[in-house]
Design a protein around this motif. Structure first.
Motif, mmCIF file in Angstrom:
data_model
loop_
_atom_site.group_PDB
_atom_site.id
_atom_site.type_symbol
_atom_site.label_atom_id
_atom_site.label_comp_id
_atom_site.label_asym_id
_atom_site.label_seq_id
_atom_site.Cartn_x
_atom_site.Cartn_y
_atom_site.Cartn_z
ATOM 1 N N ASN A 143 0.798 -1.263 0.060
ATOM 2 C CA ASN A 143 -0.018 0.034 -0.088
ATOM 3 C C ASN A 143 0.855 1.134 0.033
ATOM 4 O O ASN A 143 0.626 2.177 -0.772
ATOM 5 C CB ASN A 143 -0.985 0.064 1.181
ATOM 6 C CG ASN A 143 -2.087 -1.037 1.132
ATOM 7 O OD1 ASN A 143 -2.218 -1.415 -0.036
ATOM 8 N ND2 ASN A 143 -2.616 -1.395 2.067
ATOM 9 N N LEU A 144 1.782 1.117 0.774
ATOM 10 C CA LEU A 144 2.609 2.311 0.757
ATOM 11 C C LEU A 144 3.585 2.393 -0.581
ATOM 12 O O LEU A 144 3.763 3.644 -0.915
ATOM 13 C CB LEU A 144 4.093 2.099 1.983
ATOM 14 C CG LEU A 144 3.344 2.468 3.238
ATOM 15 C CD1 LEU A 144 4.675 2.041 4.278
ATOM 16 C CD2 LEU A 144 3.143 3.746 3.579
ATOM 17 N N LYS A 147 0.982 3.892 -2.889
ATOM 18 C CA LYS A 147 0.600 5.226 -2.583
ATOM 19 C C LYS A 147 1.816 6.194 -2.880
ATOM 20 O O LYS A 147 1.530 7.228 -3.634
ATOM 21 C CB LYS A 147 0.498 5.517 -0.969
ATOM 22 C CG LYS A 147 -0.025 7.050 -0.619
ATOM 23 C CD LYS A 147 -0.393 6.894 0.863
ATOM 24 C CE LYS A 147 -0.914 8.282 1.418
ATOM 25 N NZ LYS A 147 -1.316 8.395 2.616
ATOM 26 N N SER A 148 3.012 5.911 -2.762
ATOM 27 C CA SER A 148 4.220 6.937 -3.178
ATOM 28 C C SER A 148 4.240 6.945 -4.802
ATOM 29 O O SER A 148 4.489 7.851 -5.283
ATOM 30 C CB SER A 148 5.240 6.348 -2.774
ATOM 31 O OG SER A 148 5.878 5.249 -3.062
ATOM 32 N N PHE A 150 1.487 6.970 -6.675
ATOM 33 C CA PHE A 150 0.393 7.483 -6.965
ATOM 34 C C PHE A 150 0.783 8.859 -6.774
ATOM 35 O O PHE A 150 0.419 9.827 -7.595
ATOM 36 C CB PHE A 150 -0.942 7.336 -6.074
ATOM 37 C CG PHE A 150 -2.113 8.097 -6.336
ATOM 38 C CD1 PHE A 150 -2.744 7.912 -7.485
ATOM 39 C CD2 PHE A 150 -2.562 9.260 -5.339
ATOM 40 C CE1 PHE A 150 -3.744 8.681 -7.794
ATOM 41 C CE2 PHE A 150 -3.603 10.013 -5.745
ATOM 42 C CZ PHE A 150 -4.385 9.745 -6.768
ATOM 43 N N ILE A 151 1.639 9.478 -5.534
ATOM 44 C CA ILE A 151 1.894 10.733 -5.417
ATOM 45 C C ILE A 151 2.953 11.119 -6.414
ATOM 46 O O ILE A 151 2.972 12.335 -6.939
ATOM 47 C CB ILE A 151 2.435 10.754 -3.887
ATOM 48 C CG1 ILE A 151 1.485 10.843 -3.114
ATOM 49 C CG2 ILE A 151 3.244 12.216 -3.659
ATOM 50 C CD1 ILE A 151 1.959 10.693 -1.423
ATOM 51 N N ALA A 208 -10.106 10.993 -3.419
ATOM 52 C CA ALA A 208 -9.882 10.863 -1.922
ATOM 53 C C ALA A 208 -11.236 10.698 -1.164
ATOM 54 O O ALA A 208 -11.273 9.917 -0.270
ATOM 55 C CB ALA A 208 -9.400 12.243 -1.585
ATOM 56 N N GLU A 211 -12.279 7.021 -1.481
ATOM 57 C CA GLU A 211 -11.301 6.202 -0.828
ATOM 58 C C GLU A 211 -11.666 6.154 0.655
ATOM 59 O O GLU A 211 -11.450 5.412 1.279
ATOM 60 C CB GLU A 211 -9.910 6.631 -1.336
ATOM 61 C CG GLU A 211 -9.550 5.815 -2.462
ATOM 62 C CD GLU A 211 -8.242 5.935 -2.867
ATOM 63 O OE1 GLU A 211 -7.373 6.645 -2.340
ATOM 64 O OE2 GLU A 211 -7.756 5.335 -3.580
#
Lengths: 374, 133
Positions: A143-144, A147-148, A150-151, A208, A211
């Motif tokens: 997940n991390l 997420k990174s 995605f960022i 956002a 989610e």
């Protein structure tokens, strides 16, 4: 002794004493475990490498490789493997050394079948806990990473329009003379890039919100038929500008679907807007709705440029856009279909796409029929 | 009078094409443009530019790299200078990319966006070096 869960557990008994080896195996098998044996450390290590075991019963004192050495090597390979030491002479030194090498528990000889099963059951509980902890840890890492990534993509997508606007400003404010037409074009392009950036920020906020689980906050019975008409009306002008005919085919009585009105309108409007945007001049968009089992099946078919087969699996991914000469000038955030998919799945529905390049695409939506209130 | 140096711009973002073209033409260069790697190669074959400025990420994420290698593999482009432009460097810290004769055979590897004076300074530096050599 309760043993419903024991059937799947695989246990390896390593002991040079045949009586103990076979005795343990009989007791464990009678209890429903899968049990195998090895008569020395080397054999045990080979068996561990060959088959997946959940728990090891290891004699501390064996000729050749000692039980403690075996445990140390086994735990290097798989730290979740639980090792219970069988000891004839449980001195403190042995216990300390075994624990240090990774042993979980001790079973002093002689022992009864119940004592054996109690130690095994306790050891297996520990093993399942450890596996669950590992699974959660890996999920968190995945997940991390997602997420990174995605960022990083968001940063890239946000910086491109700003970089273009800054480039235009450098020219507009610079000393080099510009013709009035060129000045105007640069200001218009800056405005368009700013507008597309605002669209992107809107979409990001939607992602956002979805989610955060807000999508089903006010689920109700929604008249899909009327909502589809509303979505068709929203794209009517856009379609007319390119000479694209939009028609809606639905039965007289279409059952309501279960969901959030605003979110479903967003889904329909997005699919229809895509069908118009990626169409050819003078093409058509055909929207149909009908009942299929306990679901409403909605299809949006266009006569557009289509999607190459290799791109189909990715069209619902965040920031994925099919990049080709024909699509280069069509504005889009790359988030629309990923938002659609999130909303549809939050409604316990599904969405799929079928396409032929140069012929057109069909998006098919299945949404659960609203249960009549009783 | 020396003939004007010829520069090929390859980028799929039409805004960057317009911005960089305006800057370079304003400084007196002859500019031609293309919006993809394959188009860029055809334009290079037809126009024989002195310098090619390539965006890295176009339709494919390494399209600029690929075009740079394709140009370098063709001996007739031995005198063509190449600048790669990218916005990825900042996102991949601590990884960074630099020109390399084998896998990144270009003269400069620069980050977008480039201020007009910086673009001109780099272009002048490269074309000047080409003339001296």
């Amino acid at each position: 002794m309760a043993s419903e869960a024991s059937g799947m557990a695989r246990i390896l008994v390593i002991d040079d004493e045949r009586g103990i080896r076979e005795g343990c195996r009989r007791v464990l098998q009678a209890e429903g475990y899968h049990a195998e044996t090895a008569e020395n450390g080397e054999g045990g290590l080979r068996a561990v490498e060959a088959g997946k075991f959940d728990l090891l019963l290891v004699d501390v004192k064996m000729p050749g490789m000692s039980g403690i050495e075996l445990v140390r090597r086994v735990r290097e390979v798989d730290p979740s493997l639980v090792c219970v030491m069988i000891t004839g002479y449980a001195t403190l030194e042995t216990a300390v050394e075994a624990t240090r090498s990774g042993a979980y528990d001790f079973l002093p000889k002689p022992f009864t079948p119940d004592e054996l099963l109690a130690k095994v059951s306790k050891g297996l509980d520990r093993h399942w806990l450890e596996l669950e902890a590992r699974r959660l840890r890996e999920e968190r890492e995945r997940n991390l990473l997602a997420k990174s990534q995605f960022i990083a993509m968001v940063a890239h997508e946000l910086s491109s329009p700003l970089a273009a606007i800054r480039g235009y400003m450098d020219l507009l404010l610079g000393d080099a003379p510009l013709e009035e037409g060129a000045r105007r074009q640069m200001m218009e392009r800056s405005r368009d890039r700013a507008a597309s950036m605002l669209d992107l920020i809107d979409d990001l906020l939607d992602v956002a919100a979805i989610e955060a689980g807000q999508v089903t906050r006010t689920a109700e019975s929604v008249e899909a038929s009327a909502l589809l008409q509303e979505a068709v009306d929203l794209v009517r002008d856009q379609a007319a500008a390119d000479g694209i005919a939009v028609d809606l085919e639905r039965p007289q009585l279409l059952p309501a679907v279960h969901g959030n009105r605003e979110d479903l309108l967003r889904v329909f409007a997005n699919l229809l807007s895509n069908a118009v945007k990626y169409n050819r001049k003078g093409g058509s968009v055909h929207v149909s709705a009908r009942v299929q089992g306990d679901q409403v099946r909605i299809e949006v078919r266009d006569t557009g440029i289509g999607i190459p087969a290799e791109c189909l699996p990715k069209v619902f991914d965040e920031f994925y856009r099919v990049k080709r000469a024909e699509t280069r000038h069509i504005p889009g955030t790359g988030l629309g279909l990923s938002i659609v998919k999130k909303i549809v799945e939050a409604h316990l529905g599904s969405i799929s796409v079928d396409s032929a390049p140069g012929v057109g695409s069909t998006f098919t939506l299945l949404l659960p029929v609203a249960q009549p209130s009783r | 009078l020396k003939p004007r140096a010829r520069i090929l711009l390859v980028d799929d973002d039409s805004d960057f094409v317009l911005i960089n073209r305006t800057v370079l033409e304003g400084a007196g260069y002859a500019v031609m443009t293309a919006s993809s790697g394959p188009e860029g190669f055809d334009a290079a074959m037809a126009e024989r530019p002195d310098l090619a400025i390539l965006d890295v990420m176009m339709e494919e994420p390494t399209e600029g790299f690929d075009l740079a290698r394709r140009l370098r593999a063709d001996p007739s482009f031995a005198d063509t200078r190449i600048i790669l432009l990218t916005s990825i460097n900042r996102h991949f810290r601590p990884l960074s990319f630099a020109p390399d004769p084998d896998w990144l055979p270009v003269d400069r590897f620069l980050e977008k966006p480039l201020a007009p004076e910086e673009l001109l300074r780099q272009v002048k530096g490269i074309l000047g070096a080409a003339e001296d050599g």
